[in-house]
Every structure is written in structure tokens, then in C-alpha cells.
Design an enzyme around this catalytic site. Structure first.
Site, mmCIF file in Angstrom:
data_model
loop_
_atom_site.group_PDB
_atom_site.id
_atom_site.type_symbol
_atom_site.label_atom_id
_atom_site.label_comp_id
_atom_site.label_asym_id
_atom_site.label_seq_id
_atom_site.Cartn_x
_atom_site.Cartn_y
_atom_site.Cartn_z
ATOM 1 N N ASP A 141 -12.823 -27.553 -32.538
ATOM 2 C CA ASP A 141 -12.270 -28.637 -31.730
ATOM 3 C C ASP A 141 -12.113 -29.894 -32.573
ATOM 4 O OD1 ASP A 141 -12.456 -26.842 -29.742
ATOM 5 O OD2 ASP A 141 -13.932 -27.938 -28.533
ATOM 6 N N ALA A 142 -13.068 -30.114 -33.470
ATOM 7 C CA ALA A 142 -13.024 -31.330 -34.294
ATOM 8 C C ALA A 142 -11.803 -31.312 -35.219
ATOM 9 C CB ALA A 142 -14.302 -31.454 -35.107
ATOM 10 N N GLU A 187 -3.398 -7.524 -10.502
ATOM 11 C CA GLU A 187 -3.802 -8.849 -10.999
ATOM 12 C C GLU A 187 -4.751 -9.491 -9.998
ATOM 13 O OE1 GLU A 187 -0.088 -10.907 -10.899
ATOM 14 O OE2 GLU A 187 0.791 -9.693 -12.498
ATOM 15 N N LYS A 231 -5.849 -12.219 -7.419
ATOM 16 C CA LYS A 231 -5.105 -13.183 -6.615
ATOM 17 C C LYS A 231 -5.812 -14.526 -6.726
ATOM 18 C CE LYS A 231 -2.747 -13.867 -2.247
ATOM 19 N NZ LYS A 231 -3.099 -15.256 -2.029
ATOM 20 N N ASP A 234 -6.845 -18.319 -6.396
ATOM 21 C CA ASP A 234 -6.901 -19.216 -5.250
ATOM 22 C C ASP A 234 -6.580 -20.632 -5.719
ATOM 23 O OD1 ASP A 234 -7.161 -19.697 -2.631
ATOM 24 O OD2 ASP A 234 -9.341 -19.529 -2.551
ATOM 25 N N TYR A 248 2.731 -15.529 -13.584
ATOM 26 C CA TYR A 248 2.783 -14.119 -13.211
ATOM 27 C C TYR A 248 4.167 -13.640 -12.788
ATOM 28 C CZ TYR A 248 1.864 -16.446 -8.733
ATOM 29 O OH TYR A 248 1.895 -17.292 -7.665
ATOM 30 N N LYS A 255 1.408 -4.811 -7.751
ATOM 31 C CA LYS A 255 2.872 -4.909 -7.823
ATOM 32 C C LYS A 255 3.401 -3.627 -8.446
ATOM 33 C CE LYS A 255 2.396 -9.854 -8.587
ATOM 34 N NZ LYS A 255 2.475 -10.980 -9.519
ATOM 35 N N LYS A 287 -6.984 -8.535 0.075
ATOM 36 C CA LYS A 287 -7.887 -9.690 0.136
ATOM 37 C C LYS A 287 -9.345 -9.254 0.280
ATOM 38 C CE LYS A 287 -6.272 -13.524 1.387
ATOM 39 N NZ LYS A 287 -5.125 -14.196 2.013
ATOM 40 N N CYS A 327 -41.309 -38.326 10.066
ATOM 41 C CA CYS A 327 -40.897 -37.503 8.934
ATOM 42 C C CYS A 327 -41.684 -36.188 8.931
ATOM 43 C CB CYS A 327 -41.132 -38.260 7.632
ATOM 44 S SG CYS A 327 -40.883 -37.241 6.164
ATOM 45 N N CYS A 347 -44.086 -36.396 5.617
ATOM 46 C CA CYS A 347 -45.194 -37.336 5.429
ATOM 47 C C CYS A 347 -45.638 -38.016 6.719
ATOM 48 C CB CYS A 347 -44.812 -38.387 4.392
ATOM 49 S SG CYS A 347 -43.576 -39.546 4.991
ATOM 50 N N CYS A 373 -36.424 -41.407 6.455
ATOM 51 C CA CYS A 373 -37.878 -41.488 6.474
ATOM 52 C C CYS A 373 -38.263 -42.789 5.787
ATOM 53 C CB CYS A 373 -38.453 -40.289 5.710
ATOM 54 S SG CYS A 373 -40.082 -40.601 5.018
ATOM 55 N N CYS A 408 -43.948 -40.518 0.522
ATOM 56 C CA CYS A 408 -43.476 -39.229 1.045
ATOM 57 C C CYS A 408 -43.266 -38.260 -0.121
ATOM 58 C CB CYS A 408 -42.164 -39.438 1.801
ATOM 59 S SG CYS A 408 -41.442 -37.903 2.400
HETATM 60 S S1 IVH Z 1 3.071 -12.882 -6.746
HETATM 61 C C1 IVH Z 1 6.943 -12.321 -4.719
HETATM 62 N N1 IVH Z 1 0.748 -12.828 -8.009
HETATM 63 O O1 IVH Z 1 -0.324 -15.848 -3.482
HETATM 64 C C2 IVH Z 1 5.552 -12.434 -5.233
HETATM 65 N N2 IVH Z 1 1.034 -14.361 -6.213
HETATM 66 O O2 IVH Z 1 0.613 -15.139 -0.690
HETATM 67 C C3 IVH Z 1 4.980 -13.783 -5.030
HETATM 68 N N3 IVH Z 1 -0.894 -15.784 -5.788
HETATM 69 O O3 IVH Z 1 2.362 -18.072 -3.118
HETATM 70 C C4 IVH Z 1 3.683 -14.045 -5.586
HETATM 71 N N4 IVH Z 1 -2.170 -14.970 -7.388
HETATM 72 O O4 IVH Z 1 0.460 -18.722 -4.689
HETATM 73 C C5 IVH Z 1 1.475 -13.387 -7.015
HETATM 74 N N5 IVH Z 1 -1.231 -12.719 -9.207
HETATM 75 C C6 IVH Z 1 -0.503 -13.261 -8.238
HETATM 76 C C7 IVH Z 1 -1.005 -14.304 -7.422
HETATM 77 C C8 IVH Z 1 -0.191 -14.814 -6.411
HETATM 78 C C9 IVH Z 1 -2.087 -15.859 -6.400
HETATM 79 C C10 IVH Z 1 -0.498 -16.614 -4.629
HETATM 80 C C11 IVH Z 1 0.786 -17.363 -4.803
HETATM 81 C C12 IVH Z 1 1.655 -16.984 -3.654
HETATM 82 C C13 IVH Z 1 0.681 -16.433 -2.693
HETATM 83 C C14 IVH Z 1 1.336 -15.371 -1.844
#
Ligand code: IVH
Length: 676
Positions: free
Chosen positions: A33-34, A115, A117, A119, A226, A291, A315, A409, A412, A427, A433
Site C-alpha cells: 500500500d505504501a 452467483e 445474490k 444485498d 454481473y 442463470k 433466497k 436500578c 445497584c 440509573c 453501580c
Molecule cells: S441478475 C436480468 N445477478 O437482484 C437479471 N442480480 O431481484 C437481473 N442482484 O436488481 C439481475 N446479485 O440488484 C443478478 N448476481 C446477481 C445479483 C443480482 C444481486 C440483484 C439486482 C437485481 C435484483 C433482482
């Protein structure tokens, strides 16, 4: 002259981009990093000398745009779709059956790209001739918001693509907040007494939707790509997995956990694997996505309404669960705050077993009408403390018991009071306490306070339980023999702890004031008080009017400080600390041996991301540097944070070296006194 500079600038940019790629895409850095910082410093310096050579895609120009008043609208020429969800194995098997029926050519097991998913929030980034020109949120799928400046600031996003990118390439992916960064941000928010983020997704969405790109840039964000949207002049690879590989070749980050699996059993095995690894992943996910790997089959399958037929989100079970409230107990915090906590029948939620949930305060309990014996919905999001969402209506038994704030409390026995207009009851026991004592000791030992390494929660709990320590001053009388008797303590760690406690004797006044745990006195207030009064005696003697002379100290904080020092028990603690040799240098005139930055003058401009300006000033002055308010020829360095404005321009005009926060941190780190 300028031609040589141009050559070196080009070279530096290419080198930095190469190392960005090694670090962010391949996760395999070649330099420290440095060393990386040195390249950036050199590039910044050259660009400062030759402003005419600065280009928008220079690695120095990630952040720089001015705040917006609103986001422009972006129309997605290829709509951004959503995914169909599945929660059970049957649903996943049904998806695979549907896919194979439609593709009747393919009877056997299909290849699926699997992949995590993520969040976070979906994002589209457009590159023209390999240059990042636009980034947009998903919005309603057809119209999103133009968040280009904020996405540019994410370090893992290349401003220029590598290799031979097509004339137009719109990539899509997810912006997320790494869990570590999320935890760090929330810790900082707690330390400042500010509201914390509920979960990493909200935090990421909030960061991307900041109108001020400098604020957005200060938030820790990551990105994985993705998919593709619009493209021109490019033959999209025949398989999704190959597409991901090509994106990586362009220098774009893709999720390292993406895999190709065979058939539905491969999908389910992947789901199980990722589920098991979930708690160790550095980012939050809410499931996995399958997919169909072959793109010609994707095209053949097409879409239903807003979701592709060729993809499915599998999910994880929701992070909510029902359970019953066995009891409601009241916990006492450092400043005496009495917080109701629900003791629950243990329930498995979000990957862990939960048996406690916070109820925040008594108003909240009454608003949600939570009673002992009730069936409640519990939610656990990421690393956040589980909470009671609501009572399940209609499941209440006749004997369910309403919760009342205790008058005394539970730890105490001191009276609990609730001031007019305050949600929090407290308290009144103070150091008498045990609960407050325990939390006060933890706070005293914290890194930003007296920084006593090795004095963890488990040790403090035992010290208080056994009455070995009643106030921070008692820490200095502990010997290695006593400590070695505690559970989870060996001879060696006991000796180390004694040494760490001894080392904390040499401190600074702001740290001490912060460490005393006076209500509402955070780090920056502690620094302001220390600078104003210079020593602790003057501060202890000050009345509320005098206290209000201090910048940022209003009547409320002045009241807390005055009351704290009016309490003889607290004055006794300060006296005892001094008697045990706790000492600090006077603020205004640092001694020479403590002043490795003596003679240097810094000017801070803009907002810093990691340090508050006060903390940076404290750190610099503690090392003997001067911190000035305006730039002159005598300025040694200008530290430019977010929103750096005219001071930065002046520094450039005068040829004063400009450094950023990371460089400041490196200077502070390298000059820090041993043992401090
Ligand atoms: S593919 C047509 N791949 O999930 C395909 N989506 O409910 C569209 N998301 O709006 C999305 N990880 O924000 C895809 N590996 C992943 C994902 C992913 C998270 C989210 C994305 C999308 C939502 C769909």
C-alpha cells in the site's frame, strides 16, 4: 519540459491502473500500500505542477465534482429487470423443469452460472471508448438516477477499461457495502452519538444516493459486475461465464464466488456451499442466483413481465422469525441508560440462534405493546443486534404481563429517573453501580481513550465482579499475580496487561477527558475542552457559563460536564489517577522529545473521512506540528479532504505540497511515539 512531465504522468497512470487491477480485480497485489501511495503522491504532485495535463480519467480525479441539488434522470435503453424468487427446493426444481421443457433440445443437465445474490443496489455503468461516462441506479427499471460522480469514487471501478473494449459497453452489477466497512461506519456513528445504519444495503443505497460526491466517496463501497446492458461493436460471448471472464479482462470486478455448476443438483449443492460460507463472506448476501449459462438459450427463453425466464434467485430463509418473550429485563449502560431487553425462547434466524433482542427504550415497548408471554416477530439483519419487530396479534394469552420501567436500578438499587422529554431512563448510581462501572472501565480502556491493549470485556467483567477495580484509577494498582488468577488469563498475558496499563499513564488530556466517559463528551468535545482550558484543573473549576465559551459546547453538554466534576466521587477519581502517575503534556506547548513533527505547519481543508478534523488536529499537535487555518508559503503541507476548496487552489498556486487523508495517516503512523 511539459513533454517529459506528460510522459511520466502517462506512465504513472498506467502503472496505477495496473495495480488497481491487480488489487481490486485479481485480488493479488504486487506492491505494498505504501508503494502504491508513493505512486499516487508523485502523480498528484506532477499534476499539481501541470494542471493543464489533468484529465478526468486520471486516478487522481475519482472524487472532485461539486455537490448536486438533485440527480438527473437516466433512461435505460435496455430495461433493468428483476428476478423471480424461490424459497424452496421444490420451487428451484420446478424452475429447472420449466427451462428444460422450453428448450426441448436440451434434455440432460444444463450448465448454470451460479452467483451469490448480493444485498446491495443494482447499478448500470456505461463506458464509451473504454472511458467511464455514466453510471445510473436501477430506479423503476426504465428510469434511474444519474449517480456518475458517486460511482467514479468507488475504488474498484475502473475509470478506463483495459484491453480492447468496444466503442459502447454498458455493464450492470451491484454496489454493496463490505461488512467490515459497515461495522466501522456504525462504530463511528455510535462514538459520535449519531444514528446507526440498519443494514449494509441501506447504508450502500444511502451512500450512492448522496448528492455530495465527497460524502459518498468517504463511505466504504464495493462493486461486482454481473451482466451487460447496451453494447455496440462487441460480440457478447456465447456463455454467461465467458462474459464474466471478459468483463474481468476489461478490468471490471466480478464476484469471485461465481461458478458454473451442472444441472439442478449442482445448483442445490452450490446453494448449500454458499449458505455454509455465508457468515464468512466479507459482504452481505440474501441468496444465490442461477442463470442458464448459454446465451443463445437465454435468448430463446426470453422474459415474462419484468423477469427473465432463464434466471432464478434462490433466497435464504427470511431473517425474521417468531418466538415468545420469556422475560423483559433492563440493562444498564455506561451513562446509566436503562434499556429494556427481551429474553426470548431461542430461535434460529438469519443463520444464528437468537435469545435476546433489544427493545430500545420504554416508549418503544409501550408503542409496540410488547408483554411478557407474547409471541413476537424477531428480525436480524447482518451483524445488527436482533430486534423485536412487532407482536403477533391474536396470539396473546390472558396472563401476558405488561412491562413497566423499574423504579430502582436492577443492578445497584439506586433510583431510576427519567427526565421530562427524554426517552431514556437512567440509573442514578454512577460509579456506585456495577453495571455503569463495568461499562465505564471498558470505555476508559478503549482504543480512542486510554488505549489499554488486552483489557477486553471478559477481563473487565471479572475485575468488577470480584470487586478488584472500582474506578479507572484502581487499574494502576493491579499486579500480574492478581490478573493471572482471572479466567482466560495466563502469566504472559497478565504481564502484558500490566505493561499496557502502565503505558497508558502517559496520555493526552483529550484522551483522558474522553476516557472519563462524561455524558455527551465525545472525542471532538474532549479535544475542544482540552484546548480551551489547557489543563484539567481549570476545566474542573469552570462553571456552566464558562464551559459554554468552548466552541460546540452548548448548555446541555456544559451541564453534564459541570455536574460530572461537581460530584466528589468523580473528582476523587481524577485525583487518584494523578496519584497513580497518569499524566499528559500541556496542550499548547509540546515538549521537544514528544514533537517529531515540530516545526511543521499543516493546514486541513475539506472533510476527512476517517478522522474528524478535531482528531486530526489533536494527532498533529500531539506530535508537535502546528495546525493553521490558512495557507501561506510557510505551510508545510495541505491536507485535502472532501470538499477541499479555495485552500487547495491556493496551495497549488503557491506550490505547497498537497496530501490526502491516507498520506496524513501514513505520516502520523510513522512518527507516532513508540508506546503511544
Ligand atoms: S441478475 C436480468 N445477478 O437482484 C437479471 N442480480 O431481484 C437481473 N442482484 O436488481 C439481475 N446479485 O440488484 C443478478 N448476481 C446477481 C445479483 C443480482 C444481486 C440483484 C439486482 C437485481 C435484483 C433482482
Amino acid at each position: 519540459m511539459s513533454a517529459t512531465a506528460q510522459r511520466r504522468i502517462d506512465e504513472l497512470r498506467a502503472t496505477i491502473e495496473h495495480h488497481d487491477y491487480r488489487y481490486h480485480v485479481l485480488d493479488d497485489p504486487e506492491i505494498s500500500d505504501a508503494e502504491y501511495d508513493r505512486l499516487m503522491i508523485e502523480l498528484r504532485a506532477l499534476e499539481a505542477q501541470h494542471p493543464e495535463l489533468v484529465t478526468p480519467d486520471s486516478p487522481t480525479q475519482r472524487v472532485g465534482a461539486a455537490p448536486l441539488s438533485s440527480f438527473a434522470e437516466v433512461v435505460h435503453r435496455v430495461p433493468m429487470l428483476s428476478l423471480e424468487n424461490a424459497f424452496s427446493e421444490e420451487e428451484v426444481r420446478a424452475f429447472d423443469r420449466r427451462v428444460r421443457e422450453r428448450l426441448d433440445a436440451a434434455a440432460g443437465a444444463l450448465d448454470y452460472a451460479a452467483e451469490p445474490k448480493l444485498d446491495g443496489l443494482a447499478i448500470s455503468i456505461t463506458y464509451r471508448d473504454g472511458r467511464l461516462v455514466q453510471a445510473a441506479t436501477r430506479g423503476d427499471g426504465t428510469r434511474g438516477e444519474d449517480v456518475t460522480a458517486n460511482i467514479r469514487a468507488i475504488r474498484g471501478t475502473p475509470l478506463r477499461l483495459r484491453g480492447k473494449p468496444p466503442p459502447l459497453l454498458e455493464v450492470r452489477g451491484e454496489v454493496y457495502m463490505p461488512l467490515e466497512g459497515f461495522a466501522r461506519m456504525n462504530e463511528a456513528a455510535v462514538a459520535r452519538g449519531e444514528k446507526t445504519f440498519v443494514n449494509p444495503r441501506n447504508a450502500a443505497a444511502g451512500a450512492v444516493r448522496q448528492l455530495d460526491p465527497k460524502i459518498s466517496a468517504s463511505r466504504p463501497l464495493g462493486i461486482f459486475l454481473y451482466g451487460v446492458g447496451m453494447t455496440e461493436g462487441w460480440t457478447i460471448p456465447a456463455r454467461h461465464s465467458e462474459l464474466l471472464a471478459e468483463l474481468r479482462g476489461f478490468g471490471l470486478r466480478t464476484c469471485p464466488q461465481a461458478e458454473v455448476v451442472q444441472g439442478i443438483d449442482g445448483c442445490l449443492a452450490y446453494f448449500a456451499r454458499i449458505g455454509a460460507a455465508r457468515a464468512r463472506l466479507p459482504y452481505q448476501i440474501d441468496g444465490v442466483v442461477y442463470k442458464v449459462d448459454r446465451r443463445d438459450w437465454q435468448e430463446q427463453l426470453g422474459f415474462v413481465s419484468r423477469a427473465p425466464r432463464w434466471a432464478l434467485a434462490h433466497k435464504f430463509p427470511a431473517d425474521e422469525a417468531e418466538t415468545t418473550v420469556a422475560a423483559v429485563e433492563f440493562q444498564v449502560g455506561r451513562t446509566g441508560a436503562v434499556t429494556p431487553v427481551a429474553r426470548l425462547e431461542p430461535v434460529f434466524v438469519g443463520g444464528v440462534t437468537v435469545s435476546n433482542a433489544t427493545l430500545h427504550n420504554i416508549d418503544e415497548v409501550q408503542r409496540k405493546d410488547v408483554r411478557v408471554g407474547d409471541t413476537v416477530v424477531i428480525r436480524r439483519a447482518g451483524d445488527v443486534i436482533p430486534e423485536v419487530v412487532r407482536v403477533v396479534a391474536g396470539r396473546r394469552h390472558a396472563h401476558a404481563k405488561p412491562v413497566e420501567l423499574p423504579a430502582y436500578c436492577p443492578v445497584c438499587g439506586s433510583p431510576v429517573v427519567r427526565l421530562e422529554g427524554e426517552a431514556i431512563a437512567r440509573c442514578t448510581g454512577g460509579f456506585r453501580c456495577r453495571a455503569q462501572r463495568r461499562e465505564a472501565l471498558k470505555h476508559y480502556a478503549a482504543r480512542r481513550a486510554l488505549d489499554i491493549d488486552g483489557l477486553g470485556d471478559a477481563i473487565v467483567d471479572q475485575l468488577v465482579e470480584r470487586d478488584l477495580v472500582r474506578s479507572p484509577a484502581d487499574l494502576y494498582s493491579l499486579d500480574a499475580g492478581t490478573l493471572a488468577d482471572l479466567e482466560r488469563m495466563g502469566e504472559k498475558s497478565a504481564q502484558n496487561l500490566v505493561a499496557a496499563i502502565a503505558a497508558s499513564r502517559e496520555t493526552t488530556l483529550p484522551r483522558l477527558l474522553f476516557g472519563l466517559g462524561i455524558r455527551d463528551v465525545g472525542e471532538s468535545t474532549a479535544l475542544a475542552l482540552a484546548q480551551h482550558f489547557g489543563d484539567i484543573d481549570a476545566l474542573m473549576a469552570a462553571d456552566e457559563t464558562q464551559l459554554q465559551q468552548v466552541p460546540d459546547v452548548g448548555p446541555v453538554v456544559a451541564g453534564h460536564v459541570a455536574r460530572f466534576f461537581a460530584d466528589p466521587a468523580n473528582r476523587a477519581v481524577v485525583a487518584a489517577l494523578r496519584a497513580h502517575g497518569v499524566h499528559w503534556p500541556p496542550i499548547a506547548a509540546p515538549r521537544a522529545e514528544l514533537a517529531p513533527l515540530g516545526g511543521l505547519t499543516f493546514v486541513l481543508t475539506g472533510k476527512l473521512a476517517q478522522l474528524t478534523r478535531e482528531a486530526a488536529t489533536e494527532a498533529l499537535t500531539a506530535l508537535g506540528a502546528k495546525v493553521a487555518g490558512s495557507v501561506s508559503k510557510k505551510t508545510s503541507y495541505v491536507v485535502a479532504g472532501e470538499e477541499a476548496g479555495s485552500k487547495l487552489d491556493k496551495a497549488r498556486a503557491l506550490g505547497v505540497p498537497v496530501i490526502d487523508e491516507a498520506e496524513l495517516a501514513a505520516i502520523l503512523e510513522s512518527r507516532r511515539r513508540p508506546g503511544s
